[in-house]
Design an enzyme around this catalytic site. Structure first.
Site, PDB file in Angstrom:
ATOM      1  N   GLU A 149      10.967  30.056  20.963  1.00 12.03           N
ATOM      2  CA  GLU A 149      11.732  30.026  22.208  1.00 12.03           C
ATOM      3  C   GLU A 149      11.360  31.175  23.155  1.00 12.03           C
ATOM      4  O   GLU A 149      12.203  31.683  23.882  1.00 12.03           O
ATOM      5  CB  GLU A 149      13.238  30.042  21.910  1.00 12.03           C
ATOM      6  CG  GLU A 149      13.715  28.797  21.157  1.00 12.03           C
ATOM      7  CD  GLU A 149      15.217  28.768  20.956  1.00 12.03           C
ATOM      8  OE1 GLU A 149      15.819  29.848  20.791  1.00 12.03           O
ATOM      9  OE2 GLU A 149      15.782  27.673  20.951  1.00 12.03           O
TER      10      GLU A 149
ATOM     11  N   GLU B 136      14.684  21.231  17.572  1.00 14.45           N
ATOM     12  CA  GLU B 136      16.080  21.586  17.277  1.00 14.45           C
ATOM     13  C   GLU B 136      17.022  20.639  18.022  1.00 14.45           C
ATOM     14  O   GLU B 136      17.185  20.758  19.240  1.00 14.45           O
ATOM     15  CB  GLU B 136      16.384  23.037  17.680  1.00 14.45           C
ATOM     16  CG  GLU B 136      15.696  24.078  16.819  1.00 14.45           C
ATOM     17  CD  GLU B 136      16.147  25.498  17.154  1.00 14.45           C
ATOM     18  OE1 GLU B 136      17.199  25.661  17.812  1.00 14.45           O
ATOM     19  OE2 GLU B 136      15.442  26.441  16.749  1.00 14.45           O
TER      20      GLU B 136
END
Length: 515
Positions: A127, A196
Protein backbone atom coordinates in the site's frame (compact mmCIF):
# COMPACT_ATOMS: atom_id res chain seq x y z
CA UNK A 1 -4.84 -24.90 15.28
CA UNK A 2 -3.55 -24.29 11.74
CA UNK A 3 -4.79 -27.61 10.25
CA UNK A 4 -8.29 -27.01 11.65
CA UNK A 5 -8.42 -23.45 10.30
CA UNK A 6 -7.18 -24.58 6.89
CA UNK A 7 -9.72 -27.40 6.77
CA UNK A 8 -12.58 -25.00 7.51
CA UNK A 9 -11.27 -22.54 4.92
CA UNK A 10 -11.14 -25.26 2.28
CA UNK A 11 -14.61 -26.51 3.23
CA UNK A 12 -15.77 -22.91 2.83
CA UNK A 13 -14.65 -22.99 -0.81
CA UNK A 14 -11.27 -21.27 -0.59
CA UNK A 15 -8.42 -22.32 -2.89
CA UNK A 16 -5.59 -20.14 -1.62
CA UNK A 17 -4.31 -18.77 1.69
CA UNK A 18 -2.71 -15.33 1.76
CA UNK A 19 -0.39 -14.33 4.59
CA UNK A 20 1.94 -11.53 5.64
CA UNK A 21 5.47 -11.98 6.98
CA UNK A 22 6.08 -9.89 10.12
CA UNK A 23 9.60 -8.50 10.07
CA UNK A 24 9.70 -7.33 13.70
CA UNK A 25 8.46 -10.74 14.83
CA UNK A 26 11.15 -12.61 12.92
CA UNK A 27 14.03 -10.16 13.53
CA UNK A 28 13.28 -8.63 16.95
CA UNK A 29 16.91 -7.56 17.24
CA UNK A 30 19.28 -6.92 14.38
CA UNK A 31 20.53 -10.20 12.87
CA UNK A 32 18.81 -12.23 15.59
CA UNK A 33 16.06 -14.31 13.99
CA UNK A 34 13.05 -16.13 15.34
CA UNK A 35 10.99 -18.71 13.47
CA UNK A 36 9.48 -20.79 16.26
CA UNK A 37 5.88 -21.36 17.38
CA UNK A 38 3.40 -19.05 15.66
CA UNK A 39 6.31 -17.54 13.71
CA UNK A 40 7.23 -20.85 12.02
CA UNK A 41 6.38 -19.72 8.49
CA UNK A 42 7.90 -22.79 6.85
CA UNK A 43 5.64 -25.09 8.81
CA UNK A 44 2.66 -22.87 8.00
CA UNK A 45 3.26 -23.12 4.26
CA UNK A 46 3.75 -26.87 4.56
CA UNK A 47 0.42 -27.14 6.38
CA UNK A 48 -1.17 -25.19 3.53
CA UNK A 49 0.31 -27.63 1.05
CA UNK A 50 -0.84 -30.61 3.13
CA UNK A 51 -4.37 -29.20 3.06
CA UNK A 52 -4.32 -29.12 -0.75
CA UNK A 53 -4.38 -25.32 -0.93
CA UNK A 54 -2.25 -22.69 -2.66
CA UNK A 55 -0.54 -19.76 -0.94
CA UNK A 56 0.26 -16.09 -1.57
CA UNK A 57 3.37 -14.74 0.14
CA UNK A 58 3.11 -11.06 1.14
CA UNK A 59 6.60 -10.24 2.36
CA UNK A 60 6.26 -6.48 2.50
CA UNK A 61 8.30 -6.22 4.65
CA UNK A 62 6.19 -3.28 5.83
CA UNK A 63 2.76 -4.88 6.19
CA UNK A 64 0.47 -2.48 8.13
CA UNK A 65 -2.09 -5.09 9.32
CA UNK A 66 -2.83 -3.00 12.44
CA UNK A 67 0.33 -4.67 13.75
CA UNK A 68 2.89 -3.01 15.99
CA UNK A 69 4.74 -0.44 13.84
CA UNK A 70 3.31 -2.09 10.75
CA UNK A 71 5.75 -4.97 11.22
CA UNK A 72 8.83 -2.74 10.97
CA UNK A 73 11.46 -3.35 13.71
CA UNK A 74 11.97 -0.35 15.99
CA UNK A 75 15.72 -1.03 16.14
CA UNK A 76 16.00 0.29 12.58
CA UNK A 77 15.70 3.79 14.04
CA UNK A 78 19.08 3.39 15.70
CA UNK A 79 20.86 3.03 12.36
CA UNK A 80 22.50 6.37 11.45
CA UNK A 81 20.98 8.03 8.42
CA UNK A 82 17.97 5.68 8.34
CA UNK A 83 14.82 6.86 6.56
CA UNK A 84 11.91 4.44 6.32
CA UNK A 85 10.31 3.37 3.04
CA UNK A 86 12.06 5.69 0.63
CA UNK A 87 15.10 5.75 -1.62
CA UNK A 88 17.42 5.48 1.37
CA UNK A 89 20.37 3.11 1.20
CA UNK A 90 20.22 2.09 4.86
CA UNK A 91 16.54 1.17 4.55
CA UNK A 92 17.06 -0.68 1.28
CA UNK A 93 19.98 -2.64 2.71
CA UNK A 94 17.99 -3.82 5.72
CA UNK A 95 14.86 -4.53 3.68
CA UNK A 96 16.91 -6.51 1.14
CA UNK A 97 18.64 -8.49 3.86
CA UNK A 98 15.38 -9.62 5.48
CA UNK A 99 13.48 -10.24 2.25
CA UNK A 100 16.35 -12.28 0.82
CA UNK A 101 16.47 -14.30 4.04
CA UNK A 102 12.78 -15.22 3.71
CA UNK A 103 13.03 -16.05 0.01
CA UNK A 104 16.11 -18.23 0.55
CA UNK A 105 14.39 -20.13 3.37
CA UNK A 106 11.39 -20.83 1.16
CA UNK A 107 13.56 -21.85 -1.79
CA UNK A 108 15.50 -24.24 0.41
CA UNK A 109 12.26 -25.98 1.41
CA UNK A 110 11.06 -25.98 -2.23
CA UNK A 111 7.83 -24.15 -1.43
CA UNK A 112 7.54 -21.94 -4.51
CA UNK A 113 5.19 -23.30 -7.20
CA UNK A 114 7.91 -23.90 -9.83
CA UNK A 115 9.59 -26.15 -7.23
CA UNK A 116 6.38 -28.08 -6.61
CA UNK A 117 5.34 -25.94 -3.62
CA UNK A 118 2.06 -24.14 -2.85
CA UNK A 119 3.19 -20.48 -3.22
CA UNK A 120 1.84 -19.04 -6.49
CA UNK A 121 2.31 -15.27 -5.97
CA UNK A 122 4.62 -12.99 -3.98
CA UNK A 123 4.22 -9.37 -2.88
CA UNK A 124 6.83 -6.65 -2.35
CA UNK A 125 6.04 -3.47 -0.32
CA UNK A 126 2.47 -2.79 0.80
CA UNK A 127 0.00 0.00 0.00
CA UNK A 128 2.87 2.37 -0.66
CA UNK A 129 0.81 4.30 -3.18
CA UNK A 130 -1.37 5.54 -0.31
CA UNK A 131 1.50 7.46 1.28
CA UNK A 132 4.18 7.97 -1.39
CA UNK A 133 3.13 11.51 -2.41
CA UNK A 134 5.20 13.39 0.22
CA UNK A 135 8.30 11.36 -0.73
CA UNK A 136 8.31 12.93 -4.21
CA UNK A 137 10.93 11.64 -6.62
CA UNK A 138 12.59 9.59 -3.87
CA UNK A 139 9.38 7.59 -3.49
CA UNK A 140 9.20 6.94 -7.24
CA UNK A 141 12.81 5.78 -7.31
CA UNK A 142 12.17 3.55 -4.30
CA UNK A 143 9.28 1.76 -6.03
CA UNK A 144 11.44 1.20 -9.09
CA UNK A 145 14.12 -0.25 -6.86
CA UNK A 146 11.57 -2.53 -5.15
CA UNK A 147 10.50 -3.93 -8.51
CA UNK A 148 14.07 -4.56 -9.69
CA UNK A 149 15.03 -6.08 -6.36
CA UNK A 150 12.01 -8.42 -6.33
CA UNK A 151 12.77 -9.63 -9.85
CA UNK A 152 16.41 -10.22 -8.91
CA UNK A 153 15.32 -12.81 -6.34
CA UNK A 154 14.36 -15.20 -9.17
CA UNK A 155 11.45 -16.92 -7.46
CA UNK A 156 9.86 -17.89 -10.78
CA UNK A 157 6.53 -16.29 -9.84
CA UNK A 158 4.66 -13.08 -10.63
CA UNK A 159 5.17 -10.26 -8.11
CA UNK A 160 2.33 -8.02 -7.00
CA UNK A 161 2.18 -4.51 -5.53
CA UNK A 162 -1.09 -3.57 -3.84
CA UNK A 163 -2.47 -0.02 -4.04
CA UNK A 164 0.35 0.96 -6.38
CA UNK A 165 -1.13 2.44 -9.55
CA UNK A 166 2.33 3.17 -11.00
CA UNK A 167 3.78 -0.26 -10.23
CA UNK A 168 6.64 -0.84 -12.72
CA UNK A 169 6.38 -3.78 -15.07
CA UNK A 170 6.40 -6.70 -14.61
CA UNK A 171 4.86 -5.98 -11.19
CA UNK A 172 1.07 -6.52 -11.10
CA UNK A 173 -0.73 -3.68 -9.32
CA UNK A 174 -3.72 -4.80 -7.24
CA UNK A 175 -6.71 -3.34 -5.41
CA UNK A 176 -7.57 -3.23 -1.68
CA UNK A 177 -10.96 -2.09 -0.39
CA UNK A 178 -14.61 -2.93 0.17
CA UNK A 179 -15.40 -2.89 -3.57
CA UNK A 180 -12.97 -3.41 -6.45
CA UNK A 181 -15.27 -4.11 -9.41
CA UNK A 182 -14.30 -0.76 -11.00
CA UNK A 183 -10.57 -1.32 -10.54
CA UNK A 184 -8.46 -1.50 -13.70
CA UNK A 185 -4.83 -2.71 -13.71
CA UNK A 186 -2.24 -0.30 -15.09
CA UNK A 187 -1.32 -2.79 -17.82
CA UNK A 188 -4.00 -4.23 -20.14
CA UNK A 189 -2.16 -7.55 -20.09
CA UNK A 190 -2.23 -7.80 -16.28
CA UNK A 191 -4.88 -9.87 -14.50
CA UNK A 192 -7.36 -8.07 -12.25
CA UNK A 193 -6.42 -8.90 -8.64
CA UNK A 194 -8.16 -7.91 -5.40
CA UNK A 195 -5.66 -8.55 -2.61
CA UNK A 196 -7.80 -7.32 0.29
CA UNK A 197 -11.59 -7.58 0.35
CA UNK A 198 -12.38 -6.17 3.80
CA UNK A 199 -14.93 -8.46 5.45
CA UNK A 200 -15.31 -6.09 8.38
CA UNK A 201 -12.78 -3.91 10.18
CA UNK A 202 -10.40 -3.98 13.12
CA UNK A 203 -11.60 -3.28 16.64
CA UNK A 204 -10.42 -0.29 18.67
CA UNK A 205 -10.94 0.17 22.40
CA UNK A 206 -14.21 1.96 23.17
CA UNK A 207 -15.56 1.50 19.65
CA UNK A 208 -18.46 -0.70 18.46
CA UNK A 209 -17.81 -4.16 17.06
CA UNK A 210 -17.37 -3.74 13.28
CA UNK A 211 -19.83 -5.62 11.09
CA UNK A 212 -20.28 -6.10 7.37
CA UNK A 213 -23.41 -8.01 6.28
CA UNK A 214 -22.89 -11.26 4.39
CA UNK A 215 -25.21 -9.99 1.64
CA UNK A 216 -23.06 -6.92 0.92
CA UNK A 217 -19.86 -8.94 0.99
CA UNK A 218 -21.25 -11.52 -1.44
CA UNK A 219 -22.51 -8.72 -3.70
CA UNK A 220 -19.01 -7.20 -3.86
CA UNK A 221 -17.41 -10.55 -4.74
CA UNK A 222 -19.96 -11.39 -7.43
CA UNK A 223 -19.67 -7.92 -8.98
CA UNK A 224 -15.89 -8.27 -9.07
CA UNK A 225 -16.04 -11.50 -11.07
CA UNK A 226 -18.84 -10.10 -13.22
CA UNK A 227 -16.43 -7.28 -14.17
CA UNK A 228 -13.73 -9.76 -15.26
CA UNK A 229 -11.97 -10.13 -11.93
CA UNK A 230 -9.33 -12.86 -11.70
CA UNK A 231 -8.44 -13.28 -8.02
CA UNK A 232 -9.88 -11.91 -4.81
CA UNK A 233 -8.69 -12.44 -1.26
CA UNK A 234 -10.69 -11.98 1.92
CA UNK A 235 -9.12 -9.76 4.55
CA UNK A 236 -9.56 -11.42 6.95
CA UNK A 237 -11.04 -14.90 6.50
CA UNK A 238 -9.60 -15.57 9.96
CA UNK A 239 -7.93 -12.80 11.95
CA UNK A 240 -7.34 -14.47 15.31
CA UNK A 241 -5.66 -12.78 18.25
CA UNK A 242 -2.76 -10.34 18.40
CA UNK A 243 -0.88 -11.57 21.44
CA UNK A 244 1.54 -9.68 23.66
CA UNK A 245 2.79 -6.39 22.25
CA UNK A 246 1.81 -7.10 18.64
CA UNK A 247 -1.37 -4.96 18.32
CA UNK A 248 -0.63 -1.68 16.56
CA UNK A 249 -1.51 1.68 17.98
CA UNK A 250 -3.10 3.52 19.26
CA UNK A 251 -5.73 1.53 21.14
CA UNK A 252 -6.15 -1.48 18.86
CA UNK A 253 -7.56 -4.43 20.80
CA UNK A 254 -5.83 -7.78 21.03
CA UNK A 255 -8.81 -9.29 19.22
CA UNK A 256 -8.40 -9.24 15.45
CA UNK A 257 -11.75 -10.93 14.82
CA UNK A 258 -12.48 -8.58 11.87
CA UNK A 259 -16.04 -9.93 11.62
CA UNK A 260 -14.47 -12.78 9.65
CA UNK A 261 -16.18 -16.06 8.60
CA UNK A 262 -13.91 -17.85 11.07
CA UNK A 263 -14.02 -15.85 14.28
CA UNK A 264 -11.18 -14.94 16.62
CA UNK A 265 -11.22 -18.45 18.10
CA UNK A 266 -11.54 -20.31 14.80
CA UNK A 267 -15.26 -21.00 15.09
CA UNK A 268 -17.48 -20.83 12.00
CA UNK A 269 -19.50 -17.62 11.99
CA UNK A 270 -22.88 -17.92 10.32
CA UNK A 271 -24.39 -16.82 8.04
CA UNK A 272 -21.19 -15.28 6.59
CA UNK A 273 -19.24 -18.53 6.25
CA UNK A 274 -22.14 -20.48 4.74
CA UNK A 275 -23.34 -17.69 2.43
CA UNK A 276 -19.84 -17.31 0.99
CA UNK A 277 -19.46 -21.08 0.65
CA UNK A 278 -22.55 -21.16 -1.55
CA UNK A 279 -21.22 -18.22 -3.56
CA UNK A 280 -17.89 -19.97 -4.14
CA UNK A 281 -19.66 -23.13 -5.29
CA UNK A 282 -21.79 -21.15 -7.76
CA UNK A 283 -18.75 -19.35 -9.18
CA UNK A 284 -16.84 -22.60 -9.65
CA UNK A 285 -19.70 -23.92 -11.78
CA UNK A 286 -18.68 -21.15 -14.20
CA UNK A 287 -14.94 -21.72 -13.93
CA UNK A 288 -14.28 -22.55 -17.59
CA UNK A 289 -16.42 -19.76 -19.02
CA UNK A 290 -14.96 -17.21 -16.56
CA UNK A 291 -11.42 -18.28 -17.42
CA UNK A 292 -11.65 -18.56 -21.19
CA UNK A 293 -14.93 -16.91 -22.21
CA UNK A 294 -15.64 -13.85 -24.31
CA UNK A 295 -17.60 -11.17 -22.45
CA UNK A 296 -20.82 -9.52 -23.55
CA UNK A 297 -22.56 -6.87 -21.43
CA UNK A 298 -26.17 -5.70 -21.54
CA UNK A 299 -27.21 -2.53 -19.69
CA UNK A 300 -30.89 -2.38 -18.65
CA UNK A 301 -30.60 1.03 -17.00
CA UNK A 302 -31.26 2.11 -13.39
CA UNK A 303 -28.30 0.03 -12.18
CA UNK A 304 -29.42 -3.26 -13.76
CA UNK A 305 -27.10 -5.22 -16.07
CA UNK A 306 -26.34 -8.66 -17.48
CA UNK A 307 -22.92 -10.10 -18.31
CA UNK A 308 -22.44 -13.24 -20.38
CA UNK A 309 -19.20 -15.22 -20.55
CA UNK A 310 -19.19 -17.50 -23.63
CA UNK A 311 -16.62 -20.16 -24.47
CA UNK A 312 -16.51 -22.21 -27.70
CA UNK A 313 -20.18 -21.44 -28.35
CA UNK A 314 -21.06 -24.36 -26.07
CA UNK A 315 -20.12 -23.20 -22.57
CA UNK A 316 -21.58 -20.03 -21.09
CA UNK A 317 -22.27 -18.46 -17.72
CA UNK A 318 -24.16 -15.31 -16.77
CA UNK A 319 -24.37 -12.67 -14.05
CA UNK A 320 -27.48 -10.56 -13.58
CA UNK A 321 -26.91 -7.57 -11.30
CA UNK A 322 -28.95 -4.83 -9.70
CA UNK A 323 -26.68 -2.10 -8.30
CA UNK A 324 -29.60 0.07 -7.26
CA UNK A 325 -29.49 0.27 -3.47
CA UNK A 326 -33.18 0.95 -2.90
CA UNK A 327 -35.22 -0.49 -5.79
CA UNK A 328 -35.80 -4.12 -6.77
CA UNK A 329 -35.76 -5.00 -10.46
CA UNK A 330 -37.34 -7.51 -12.80
CA UNK A 331 -35.26 -8.24 -15.89
CA UNK A 332 -36.20 -10.11 -19.03
CA UNK A 333 -33.08 -11.76 -20.35
CA UNK A 334 -32.89 -14.29 -23.20
CA UNK A 335 -36.64 -14.81 -23.04
CA UNK A 336 -36.87 -15.38 -19.27
CA UNK A 337 -37.84 -12.99 -16.48
CA UNK A 338 -35.68 -12.74 -13.36
CA UNK A 339 -36.38 -10.91 -10.10
CA UNK A 340 -33.40 -9.14 -8.57
CA UNK A 341 -33.60 -7.61 -5.09
CA UNK A 342 -31.92 -4.23 -4.65
CA UNK A 343 -28.13 -4.37 -4.38
CA UNK A 344 -27.82 -7.99 -5.48
CA UNK A 345 -26.28 -10.26 -8.11
CA UNK A 346 -27.74 -13.50 -9.44
CA UNK A 347 -25.49 -16.24 -10.84
CA UNK A 348 -26.70 -18.41 -13.73
CA UNK A 349 -23.97 -20.98 -14.53
CA UNK A 350 -25.80 -22.02 -17.73
CA UNK A 351 -27.31 -18.57 -18.43
CA UNK A 352 -30.73 -20.06 -17.79
CA UNK A 353 -31.25 -21.15 -14.20
CA UNK A 354 -30.41 -18.95 -11.23
CA UNK A 355 -28.50 -20.95 -8.60
CA UNK A 356 -27.52 -18.12 -6.27
CA UNK A 357 -28.49 -14.56 -5.40
CA UNK A 358 -26.27 -12.51 -3.10
CA UNK A 359 -29.22 -10.93 -1.23
CA UNK A 360 -30.97 -14.22 -0.42
CA UNK A 361 -29.39 -15.86 2.60
CA UNK A 362 -30.41 -19.49 3.07
CA UNK A 363 -27.70 -20.36 5.60
CA UNK A 364 -28.71 -20.68 9.24
CA UNK A 365 -27.87 -17.52 11.20
CA UNK A 366 -26.00 -17.82 14.47
CA UNK A 367 -25.81 -14.85 16.81
CA UNK A 368 -23.03 -14.45 19.36
CA UNK A 369 -24.53 -13.00 22.52
CA UNK A 370 -22.34 -10.95 24.85
CA UNK A 371 -23.41 -11.46 28.43
CA UNK A 372 -22.61 -9.18 31.39
CA UNK A 373 -19.59 -10.08 33.47
CA UNK A 374 -20.80 -12.02 36.53
CA UNK A 375 -17.46 -11.93 38.32
CA UNK A 376 -18.71 -9.39 40.89
CA UNK A 377 -21.54 -11.77 41.83
CA UNK A 378 -19.07 -14.56 42.47
CA UNK A 379 -16.61 -12.68 44.65
CA UNK A 380 -16.77 -15.33 47.37
CA UNK A 381 -15.36 -17.89 44.95
CA UNK A 382 -12.57 -15.67 43.70
CA UNK A 383 -9.35 -14.56 45.30
CA UNK A 384 -7.80 -11.32 44.16
CA UNK A 385 -4.37 -10.01 44.93
CA UNK A 386 -2.53 -6.85 43.97
CA UNK A 387 0.71 -5.10 44.65
CA UNK A 388 1.70 -1.46 44.31
CA UNK A 389 4.18 -0.39 41.67
CA UNK A 390 7.17 1.29 43.27
CA UNK A 391 7.66 4.62 41.52
CA UNK A 392 9.26 6.59 44.35
CA UNK A 393 12.68 7.35 42.87
CA UNK A 394 11.40 8.03 39.36
CA UNK A 395 8.61 10.30 40.61
CA UNK A 396 11.12 12.34 42.63
CA UNK A 397 13.47 12.66 39.69
CA UNK A 398 16.02 10.24 41.10
CA UNK A 399 17.68 7.18 39.64
CA UNK A 400 17.35 6.52 35.94
CA UNK A 401 19.31 4.18 33.69
CA UNK A 402 21.45 6.78 31.95
CA UNK A 403 22.02 10.53 31.57
CA UNK A 404 22.07 12.49 28.35
CA UNK A 405 22.56 16.17 27.58
CA UNK A 406 20.40 16.06 24.47
CA UNK A 407 16.85 15.30 23.43
CA UNK A 408 16.01 11.62 23.27
CA UNK A 409 13.16 10.26 21.22
CA UNK A 410 11.08 7.56 22.93
CA UNK A 411 10.83 4.88 20.25
CA UNK A 412 14.57 4.90 19.57
CA UNK A 413 15.40 4.97 23.27
CA UNK A 414 13.02 2.20 24.39
CA UNK A 415 13.35 0.26 21.08
CA UNK A 416 9.76 -0.95 21.52
CA UNK A 417 10.77 -3.03 24.54
CA UNK A 418 8.36 -0.99 26.67
CA UNK A 419 5.46 1.40 26.16
CA UNK A 420 6.81 3.59 28.97
CA UNK A 421 9.74 5.95 29.40
CA UNK A 422 10.56 8.23 32.34
CA UNK A 423 12.10 11.64 31.68
CA UNK A 424 13.70 13.23 34.75
CA UNK A 425 15.47 16.54 35.23
CA UNK A 426 15.88 19.29 37.83
CA UNK A 427 16.41 23.02 37.98
CA UNK A 428 17.56 25.34 40.77
CA UNK A 429 14.89 27.87 41.76
CA UNK A 430 16.20 30.94 43.64
CA UNK A 431 12.80 32.42 44.46
CA UNK A 432 9.15 31.56 44.35
CA UNK A 433 7.80 31.67 40.81
CA UNK A 434 5.15 30.23 38.56
CA UNK A 435 6.06 28.28 35.44
CA UNK A 436 4.31 26.50 32.61
CA UNK A 437 5.15 22.92 31.70
CA UNK A 438 4.53 22.80 27.97
CA UNK A 439 4.59 19.44 26.23
CA UNK A 440 4.50 19.06 22.47
CA UNK A 441 4.22 15.35 21.77
CA UNK A 442 2.70 12.77 19.49
CA UNK A 443 2.55 10.18 22.23
CA UNK A 444 -0.71 8.94 23.73
CA UNK A 445 -0.50 9.38 27.51
CA UNK A 446 1.54 11.73 29.69
CA UNK A 447 1.87 12.03 33.49
CA UNK A 448 3.87 14.91 34.99
CA UNK A 449 5.32 15.12 38.52
CA UNK A 450 7.07 17.95 40.35
CA UNK A 451 8.93 17.19 43.56
CA UNK A 452 7.16 13.85 43.84
CA UNK A 453 3.65 15.23 43.35
CA UNK A 454 1.42 14.47 40.38
CA UNK A 455 0.65 17.84 38.75
CA UNK A 456 -1.23 16.71 35.66
CA UNK A 457 -2.12 13.95 33.23
CA UNK A 458 -3.20 13.99 29.62
CA UNK A 459 -4.27 11.28 27.21
CA UNK A 460 -5.75 11.14 23.74
CA UNK A 461 -8.21 8.96 21.91
CA UNK A 462 -7.67 6.95 18.77
CA UNK A 463 -7.61 9.74 16.21
CA UNK A 464 -5.27 12.51 17.34
CA UNK A 465 -1.91 12.96 19.14
CA UNK A 466 -1.49 14.84 22.39
CA UNK A 467 -0.10 17.89 20.59
CA UNK A 468 0.69 20.83 22.91
CA UNK A 469 -0.47 20.61 26.51
CA UNK A 470 0.14 23.29 29.18
CA UNK A 471 0.33 22.49 32.90
CA UNK A 472 0.64 25.37 35.35
CA UNK A 473 3.25 24.78 38.09
CA UNK A 474 4.38 26.70 41.16
CA UNK A 475 8.01 26.44 42.29
CA UNK A 476 9.49 27.63 45.58
CA UNK A 477 13.10 28.50 46.39
CA UNK A 478 14.59 25.03 46.07
CA UNK A 479 15.76 22.50 43.55
CA UNK A 480 12.73 21.62 41.41
CA UNK A 481 12.74 17.95 40.40
CA UNK A 482 10.50 17.34 37.39
CA UNK A 483 9.57 13.90 36.12
CA UNK A 484 7.42 12.88 33.19
CA UNK A 485 6.14 9.43 32.36
CA UNK A 486 5.57 9.11 28.62
CA UNK A 487 3.39 6.31 27.31
CA UNK A 488 3.02 5.28 23.70
CA UNK A 489 0.19 2.74 23.54
CA UNK A 490 1.71 0.53 20.82
CA UNK A 491 3.47 1.93 17.79
CA UNK A 492 1.42 3.34 14.94
CA UNK A 493 0.85 0.72 12.23
CA UNK A 494 0.47 3.24 9.41
CA UNK A 495 4.13 4.09 8.97
CA UNK A 496 3.87 7.44 10.77
CA UNK A 497 6.51 8.35 13.35
CA UNK A 498 5.19 8.80 16.88
CA UNK A 499 7.75 10.64 18.99
CA UNK A 500 7.82 11.75 22.59
CA UNK A 501 10.81 13.96 23.31
CA UNK A 502 12.40 14.67 26.67
CA UNK A 503 12.39 17.85 28.76
CA UNK A 504 14.07 21.13 28.03
CA UNK A 505 13.99 24.27 30.18
CA UNK A 506 13.76 27.77 28.77
CA UNK A 507 13.31 30.75 31.11
CA UNK A 508 9.74 30.80 32.39
CA UNK A 509 8.69 27.73 30.45
CA UNK A 510 9.63 24.10 30.80
CA UNK A 511 9.46 22.66 27.30
CA UNK A 512 9.13 19.15 25.97
CA UNK A 513 8.97 19.21 22.23
CA UNK A 514 9.28 17.06 19.15
CA UNK A 515 12.46 17.79 17.25
Amino acid sequence: MWPDLLRKAKEGGLDTIETYIFWNGHEPRRREYYFEGNYDVIRFFKEIQNAGLYAILRIGPYVCAEWDYGGVPAWLRKIPGMEFRTNNQQWKDEMANFTTLIVDMIKKERLFAPQGGPIILAQIENEYGNIMGPFGDAGKEYIKWCAKFAESLNVGLPWIMCQQSDAPQPMINTCNGYYCDNFTPNNPNSPKFWTENWLGWFKAWGKPDPHRPAEDLAFAVARFYQSKGTLQNYYMYHGGTNFGRTPGGPYITTSYDYDAPLDEYGNIKQPKWGHLKELHAALKLMEKSLTYGEVNNTDFGNGAAATKFSYNATVSGCFLSNANQSSDATLEYQGTKYFLPAWSVSILPDCKQEVYNTARVTTQTSIMVKKPNKADDEASDLKWSWRPETLGSSVRGLGGNFTENKLLEQITTAVDESDYLWYMTSVDITHKQEMTLRVNTTGHVLHAFVNGQLVGSQYVGVASPLSIQDLELEFFSTTGATSMLGWIQALNFGGAVNNLRCLQYNNSEILAEDA
